[in-house]
Scaffold this motif. Structure first.
Motif, PDB file in Angstrom:
ATOM      1  N   THR A 133      -2.982   2.408  -3.785  1.00 56.43           N
ATOM      2  CA  THR A 133      -2.487   3.742  -3.421  1.00 56.43           C
ATOM      3  C   THR A 133      -3.560   4.441  -2.588  1.00 56.43           C
ATOM      4  O   THR A 133      -4.737   4.420  -2.957  1.00 56.43           O
ATOM      5  CB  THR A 133      -2.185   4.567  -4.692  1.00 56.43           C
ATOM      6  OG1 THR A 133      -1.181   3.876  -5.446  1.00 56.43           O
ATOM      7  CG2 THR A 133      -1.686   5.956  -4.360  1.00 56.43           C
ATOM      8  N   TYR A 185       7.616   3.990  -6.036  1.00 52.45           N
ATOM      9  CA  TYR A 185       6.484   3.647  -5.156  1.00 52.45           C
ATOM     10  C   TYR A 185       5.304   3.142  -5.996  1.00 52.45           C
ATOM     11  O   TYR A 185       4.689   2.128  -5.677  1.00 52.45           O
ATOM     12  CB  TYR A 185       6.011   4.862  -4.353  1.00 52.45           C
ATOM     13  CG  TYR A 185       6.969   5.412  -3.318  1.00 52.45           C
ATOM     14  CD1 TYR A 185       7.620   4.580  -2.412  1.00 52.45           C
ATOM     15  CD2 TYR A 185       7.188   6.790  -3.207  1.00 52.45           C
ATOM     16  CE1 TYR A 185       8.480   5.107  -1.448  1.00 52.45           C
ATOM     17  CE2 TYR A 185       8.031   7.319  -2.235  1.00 52.45           C
ATOM     18  CZ  TYR A 185       8.675   6.478  -1.371  1.00 52.45           C
ATOM     19  OH  TYR A 185       9.502   6.996  -0.407  1.00 52.45           O
ATOM     20  N   ARG A 186       5.024   3.874  -7.082  1.00 50.28           N
ATOM     21  CA  ARG A 186       3.851   3.498  -7.899  1.00 50.28           C
ATOM     22  C   ARG A 186       4.041   2.140  -8.552  1.00 50.28           C
ATOM     23  O   ARG A 186       3.094   1.358  -8.661  1.00 50.28           O
ATOM     24  CB  ARG A 186       3.556   4.572  -8.949  1.00 50.28           C
ATOM     25  CG  ARG A 186       3.029   5.849  -8.330  1.00 50.28           C
ATOM     26  CD  ARG A 186       2.186   6.682  -9.279  1.00 50.28           C
ATOM     27  NE  ARG A 186       1.799   7.919  -8.629  1.00 50.28           N
ATOM     28  CZ  ARG A 186       0.749   8.056  -7.819  1.00 50.28           C
ATOM     29  NH1 ARG A 186      -0.050   7.036  -7.579  1.00 50.28           N
ATOM     30  NH2 ARG A 186       0.485   9.216  -7.236  1.00 50.28           N
ATOM     31  N   ALA A 224       3.427  -0.582  -5.901  1.00 49.81           N
ATOM     32  CA  ALA A 224       2.178  -0.570  -5.136  1.00 49.81           C
ATOM     33  C   ALA A 224       1.093  -1.442  -5.761  1.00 49.81           C
ATOM     34  O   ALA A 224       0.888  -1.412  -6.975  1.00 49.81           O
ATOM     35  CB  ALA A 224       1.664   0.865  -5.032  1.00 49.81           C
ATOM     36  N   VAL A 247       0.854  -1.192   0.000  1.00 49.57           N
ATOM     37  CA  VAL A 247       0.000   0.000   0.000  1.00 49.57           C
ATOM     38  C   VAL A 247       0.889   1.241   0.000  1.00 49.57           C
ATOM     39  O   VAL A 247       1.660   1.463   0.945  1.00 49.57           O
ATOM     40  CB  VAL A 247      -0.943   0.017   1.226  1.00 49.57           C
ATOM     41  CG1 VAL A 247      -1.860   1.234   1.164  1.00 49.57           C
ATOM     42  CG2 VAL A 247      -1.757  -1.269   1.297  1.00 49.57           C
ATOM     43  N   PHE A 248       0.793   2.012  -1.076  1.00 48.18           N
ATOM     44  CA  PHE A 248       1.552   3.260  -1.205  1.00 48.18           C
ATOM     45  C   PHE A 248       0.731   4.371  -0.569  1.00 48.18           C
ATOM     46  O   PHE A 248      -0.359   4.701  -1.037  1.00 48.18           O
ATOM     47  CB  PHE A 248       1.811   3.515  -2.694  1.00 48.18           C
ATOM     48  CG  PHE A 248       2.322   4.890  -3.037  1.00 48.18           C
ATOM     49  CD1 PHE A 248       3.205   5.583  -2.209  1.00 48.18           C
ATOM     50  CD2 PHE A 248       1.949   5.493  -4.234  1.00 48.18           C
ATOM     51  CE1 PHE A 248       3.680   6.838  -2.543  1.00 48.18           C
ATOM     52  CE2 PHE A 248       2.422   6.754  -4.596  1.00 48.18           C
ATOM     53  CZ  PHE A 248       3.282   7.425  -3.742  1.00 48.18           C
TER      54      PHE A 248
END
Ligand code: S3P
Length: 162
Positions: free
Chosen positions: A143, A136-137, A140, A97-98
């Motif tokens: 988000t 991060y994306r 993930a 989970v970002f």
């Protein structure tokens, strides 16, 4: 083999530890903050950076993350943990989970007195975030924006994902 219900990633000050604790409490599962594990073993992160350098810290951090991924519950990673290739590889297949937030919301909320790097250069947060955001994306599976809503609503959102 146990595995975490969720791994929280995202930039410094976005609420990974605060929210991770609440989510774990709500679900009645353990919470692991990998920064805290590193600090318990090696002392304050600023001292580690000063004595051994960032690369050494990233190595220890990655070993700590890999160990935490063998555990259960909710795991939150330091903002820069995703810089290590072994950490990125190990996150594959996990619920990642970002947690994200606009810069203004982070800078308004955190205690700049405790973040000397940002106090002297508040623009640093956004620069570092822009560099790391694609990473991060890419990692993930979900988000979540942590800004503009009561914390318990953000906790609800994360709980619903795991
Ligand atoms: C860092 C973030 C910190 C900590 C270290 C480096 C970073 O963790 O691991 O100071 O490079 O963004 P938090 O994101 O929990 O503050």
């Amino acid at each position: 083999m146990p595995r975490p219900l969720a791994v929280l990633i995202g930039p410094m000050g976005v609420g990974k530890t605060r929210l991770g604790k609440r989510v774990a409490k709500r679900l009645g599962v353990p919470f692991t903050d990998t920064d805290k594990v590193v600090v318990a073993a090696h002392g304050p992160i600023t001292d580690i950076f000063a004595e051994h350098g960032e690369d050494w810290f990233r190595g220890v951090e990655s070993e700590t993350v890999l160990a935490a991924l063998e555990g259960d519950g909710i795991v939150s990673l330091g903002g820069g943990a995703v810089l290590h290739p072994a950490t990125r590889a190990a996150l594959a297949g996990h619920t990642v989970v970002f947690l994200t937030s606009p810069a203004e919301a982070v800078l308004a909320r955190i205690d700049l007195g405790k973040r000397p790097l940002l106090r002297d250069d508040p623009g640093a947060w956004e620069r570092i975030f822009r560099e790391r955001e694609p990473v991060y994306r890419a990692l993930a599976s979900h988000t979540v924006d942590t800004s503009g809503r009561p914390m318990e609503h953000v906790v609800d959102t994360i709980v619903a994902l795991v």
